[in-house]
Every structure is written in structure tokens, then in C-alpha cells.
Design an enzyme around this catalytic site. Structure first.
Site, short mmCIF file in Angstrom:
data_model
loop_
_atom_site.label_atom_id
_atom_site.label_comp_id
_atom_site.label_asym_id
_atom_site.label_seq_id
_atom_site.Cartn_x
_atom_site.Cartn_y
_atom_site.Cartn_z
N SER A 251 33.47 37.74 39.27
CA SER A 251 34.72 38.26 38.39
C SER A 251 35.74 38.57 39.20
O SER A 251 35.74 38.87 40.43
CB SER A 251 34.42 39.15 37.46
OG SER A 251 34.20 40.44 37.82
N LYS A 252 36.97 38.91 38.62
CA LYS A 252 38.22 39.53 39.42
C LYS A 252 37.88 40.80 40.01
O LYS A 252 38.44 41.03 41.03
CB LYS A 252 39.25 39.77 38.32
CG LYS A 252 39.68 38.82 37.56
CD LYS A 252 41.40 38.73 37.53
CE LYS A 252 41.72 37.39 37.14
NZ LYS A 252 41.59 36.96 35.81
N ARG A 253 36.86 41.29 39.51
CA ARG A 253 36.58 42.83 40.53
C ARG A 253 36.13 42.45 41.69
O ARG A 253 36.34 43.21 42.72
CB ARG A 253 35.24 43.52 39.71
CG ARG A 253 35.55 44.31 38.45
CD ARG A 253 34.07 44.67 37.99
NE ARG A 253 33.02 43.58 37.67
CZ ARG A 253 31.98 43.64 38.36
NH1 ARG A 253 31.49 44.45 39.42
NH2 ARG A 253 31.26 42.74 38.01
#
Ligand code: GLU
Length: 476
Positions: A251-253
Site C-alpha cells: 500500500s501507499k505506506r
């Protein structure tokens, strides 16, 4: 029969790494077997879909070279390829399923469904639709219709359930009781994903469905729909989701997830393709760097691993660096030039003039992992306004004797003729030993003095590149 496969993104976000890999596997499979790769935009969720996202997805696919044989902008035998333009098809299919006794109207309100679900959850149970509307009397139905009650259409799941043989995960079976009578057409006459995907896969003659394994639980519903519509059931290959280095869903993390962000960060499309192909698939041997043609020639669904692959950015960086080192200098120049232009360096004579630019890139490419690094590394070589990294200064230029050492070096260098790498090296080493310094210490210090940073191409190359005048003017 040549396979027909499809990539079917919903334009509710940009093309992300996981989607791109799914598209790539479909594309490789089609190319491996002389088949057709269809691109279909699943935009029935009007509120969450946008034209911008469609454009972004097409751009991402084109950047990666994943050209489609049928789909948006080029059309094809089964046009249109936007689900929002195919609504009549889904409504007709739902009607047919109703007529054939495979589906029924459901008048349940969302309030009722929510209450039932919440009550079941309070008891610690999962709830699935209780078929309240399956046996409505004709009178009651007439009453509800007369009152204008909204009605959806649900599929009547047979007790036999559904089974399929997944190319990645093997045989998978769901019994009928575990599949609820799912909605196929909402009361607003929009289809659910299950109906539209099956109608389109049927209409478009899709033979193999290769998609993320987050869809495995949907597949029994699709199998039942294909069967009820009298269509042939495609083969399925569910590709395991990509995880970040912490083993959580990517994910964006974890950093960039949009494919176009990788372009902006200076990755090369063929390197990204190579990297994505090896996320969960392998050619069955030790090969890592593979051209797109080699990927096509060895692609096989059975070599997709059932475990979740992990996205290691360092591996992508390494691979990108390998592509940078190996690619023809003209191609590298074409790929790197826009980054120089964006940084305001496009008109610099040593960038604008192809031979000089090639020389600059040759100097920098052994160390570059991304195209953006060329600009960072080139700046001190191209312009006189060198910006000094504080850490580099503290580490290598702090000693008070250094000014003297560097002045001595500049003097020795002014006698270096020709001003080539050999002479420059002799001058640096000679100065270091004359002043009782380790050559390394003088090299590090001079590098920082000249480039402002601790990382650069070899110092002798850098000084030779700068030439005697600019070198002399440089150290502050
Ligand atoms: N639109 C669906 C998605 O983006 C497609 C799934 C499928 O390939 O069937 O997840």
C-alpha cells in the site's frame, strides 16, 4: 484455440503496481500463445470512477508497453469496452436469468438487511441473505409493485455450489450453502460487479481469467452465472497479492504504488516490466534480467507461485541500475533528457549537444540506479553553483589543515599536462604523499570541495571532466 484474456481495471484509482502486474501476466500470456489481450474499463461505479483515472490507467499501460488488441481508443469486435456503455447487456442478462428461474426479485430494504446483519453479528454469527423474497406470493408481489417498492434481482444459488480448477491454486470448491443469493441487478438497474464481469467475459469470448486472488471468493458466483447463462466457463488463474517488505498488503505506506510515479522517480519501463514479471512468477531457472521477448517466450501460468510475493524496492533499484548500465547510450540519453529539462538543465550546452551529453551519461551511469540521480550527480558538473551537503562538509572538510592541502593540490594540478585522468591522478597522489596525507583522505576532501557531496563518479574523472580552469575555480 488462441486464448483471449482481459485486464479489467475499475477507474477508481490510478494504475497501481498490483494491477500492472496482473495486466502484464495477461499480456505475456496472450503474447506467448498468439492470443488477444482485451482492455475493458469497469466503470459501473459512476460515483467513484473518473475520466482522469481512465487516462491515468491508459498512460500507465502505454508507458509499460502493455498494448491492448481490443479496448478503449482502438475499439474492436466486441465494442464498447466501457461497462458504463453496456448497461443494456446486463439488464437483458438479468431478465433472462429471471425468466429461466435462476433469479428472483428482492424487495428487501437496505434497512432490513442491515438490521438482520447487525443482529446476527451481535450473536457472533455471520449473516447471509435469508431468501425472504424467494417465496413471495403473487399477491404480495403485486402489492409491492403497485406501491412502487424498489426491487433488486438476486441470483438463486443452487445447493450444488460451484467448483473450479485454478491454474495457480489448484481445485477450489464452495458448497451452495456458503454462497448467498447475491444481487446481480440493483434496484437502480445498475449491475453488480458479478453480473457485468460475467456478461462481458462471455460476450468478449474470454477464455482465461487471470486476476488478483482477492477475487477467489467471487469466482464461485461467477462460475454459477456462466453456467446459468449457458456460457462456457473460462479457466481461472488467481494471482497472489503483492506484499510490502513488512509482509503486509502493498500500500501507499510502502512508497509509490502508482505506476506513473515510478516513471517520475526515474525508473525505466523495461526494468519495471522485468521486475513485475518476477513478482510471483519465475522462468524456472536462475535468470533475473530478462528482456520482454524472453519473458514472453518463457511465460507459463503454472510457474506462478501460490505464495505471496514481496516487493523489494532495493531489487527494483538494482535491476533498474542494470538496465541503465546496459542500454544503448542513445536510448539512455532519450530517457534521461526529460529529467534534465525538468530540472532546467535541458538547454545547457553539455546536455543539448548529443556527444557531450553521451559523455556525461557515460561518466555517471556506472553509479546511477534511477534517472533522477543523473540530474543530481550532473548538477555540480554542469553548473558553478555547487550546493554543499552539510554532512559532507562536516565529515571531510572540517580539518583546519585542509585548505592548505587543497591549495597545494590546485597548484600541482596547474602543472598537469595534458589534463587527463592519469596526470590528475598523479597530481592528487603526489600531493597527498608530499603532505603526509593518505590519498583517500585528500580524494574525499577534494570530492566534497568540488562537487559538494560525498558521492560522485571517480574524482579523477570528475576533475578531468571539469577541466583545469573550472577545477581551479571550484574549491572554496
Ligand atoms: N474491476 C475488477 C477489479 O478492478 C476486475 C476484476 C476481474 O478481473 O474480474 O478488481
Amino acid at each position: 484455440m488462441a486464448p483471449r484474456v482481459r485486464f479489467a481495471p475499475s477507474p477508481t484509482g490510478y494504475l497501481h503496481v498490483g494491477g500492472a502486474r496482473t495486466a502484464l501476466f495477461n499480456w505475456l500470456y496472450a503474447h506467448r500463445h498468439g492470443g488477444t489481450f482485451v482492455l475493458r474499463i469497469e466503470d459501473t461505479d459512476v460515483e467513484r470512477s473518473s475520466q482522469d483515472m481512465v487516462t491515468g490507467i491508459l498512460d500507465g499501460m502505454r508507458w509499460l508497453g502493455l498494448t491492448w488488441d481490443e479496448g478503449p481508443e482502438i475499439g474492436g469486435r466486441h465494442a464498447p469496452y466501457f461497462q458504463s456503455e453496456r448497461l443494456e447487456r446486463y439488464r437483458a442478462a438479468a431478465d433472462r436469468l429471471l425468466k429461466d428461474g435462476h433469479a428472483y426479485f428482492c424487495y428487501c430494504t437496505s434497512d432490513r438487511l442491515r438490521d438482520e446483519r447487525e443482529r446476527a453479528e451481535a450473536r457472533g454469527e455471520a449473516w447471509q441473505y435469508d431468501r425472504a423474497c424467494l417465496s413471495l406470493s403473487a399477491d404480495r408481489t403485486r402489492e409491492l409493485d403497485a406501491a412502487g417498492a424498489p426491487k433488486a434481482i438476486r441470483f438463486k444459488v443452487p445447493a450444488s455450489g460451484a467448483a473450479f480448477d485454478d491454474a495457480v491454486h489448484g481445485p477450489i470448491a464452495f458448497d451452495g450453502a456458503s454462497i448467498e443469493d447475491f444481487v446481480i441487478l440493483r434496484s437502480d438497474l445498475y449491475p453488480t460487479y458479478h453480473l457485468s464481469v460475467v456478461v462481458d467475459d462471455t460476450d468478449m469470448g474470454i477464455t482465461d481469467v487471470i486476476r488478483g486472488d482477492d477475487h477467489i471468493s467471487n469466482t464461485p458466483k461467477h462460475v454459477l452465472l456462466f453456467q446459468a447463462l449457458g456460457a462456457s466457463v473460462p479457466r481461472f488463474a488467481h494471482v497472489p497479492l503483492i506484499l510490502g517488505a513488512d509482509k503486509k498488503r502493498l500500500s501507499k505506506r510502502h512508497g509509490a504504488t502508482s505506476v506513473m510515479e515510478y516513471q517520475r522517480q526515474g525508473y525505466l519501463a523495461p526494468a519495471v516490466v522485468n521486475f513485475l514479471a518476477l513478482l510471483g512468477w519465475s522462468p524456472g531457472d536462475e535468470r533475473g534480467l530478462m528482456t520482454t521477448q524472453e519473458l514472453i517466450d518463457s511465460f507459463a501460468l503454472k510457474r506462478i507461485s501460490a505464495g505471496n510475493p514481496v516487493f523489494h524496492t532495493e531489487k527494483l533499484d538494482w535491476m533498474n541500475g542494470q538496465y541503465i548500465v546496459r542500454m544503448p547510450i542513445e536510448d539512455l540519453a532519450a530517457a534521461a533528457r526529460p529529467f534534465f529539462s525538468d530540472a532546467g538543465l535541458g538547454a545547457h550546452p553539455l546536455v543539448a549537444e548529443p556527444r557531450a551529453f553521451h559523455r556525461l551519461l557515460e561518466l555517471l551511469r556506472p553509479r546511477a540506479k534511477r534517472l533522477t540521480e543523473f540530474v543530481e550527480q550532473a548538477r555540480p558538473l554542469l553548473t558553478e553553483d555547487v550546493s554543499y551537503e552539510q554532512e559532507a562538509v562536516d565529515k571531510h572538510l572540517a580539518s583546519p589543515d585542509l585548505a592548505g592541502h587543497i591549495t597545494a593540490l590546485v597548484e600541482t594540478l596547474s602543472a598537469a599536462t595534458p589534463f587527463d585522468e592519469a596526470q590528475v591522478e598523479a597530481a592528487v597522489r603526489g600531493t597527498a604523499s608530499a603532505r603526509g596525507l593518505k590519498a583517500g583522505a585528500l580524494i574525499h576532501a577534494t570530492r566534497v570541495a568540488v562537487t559538494g557531496r560525498t558521492q560522485s563518479p571517480g574524482l579523477f574523472e570528475v576533475l578531468t571532466w571539469l577541466g583545469p580552469e573550472r577545477t581551479r575555480a571550484r574549491p572554496r
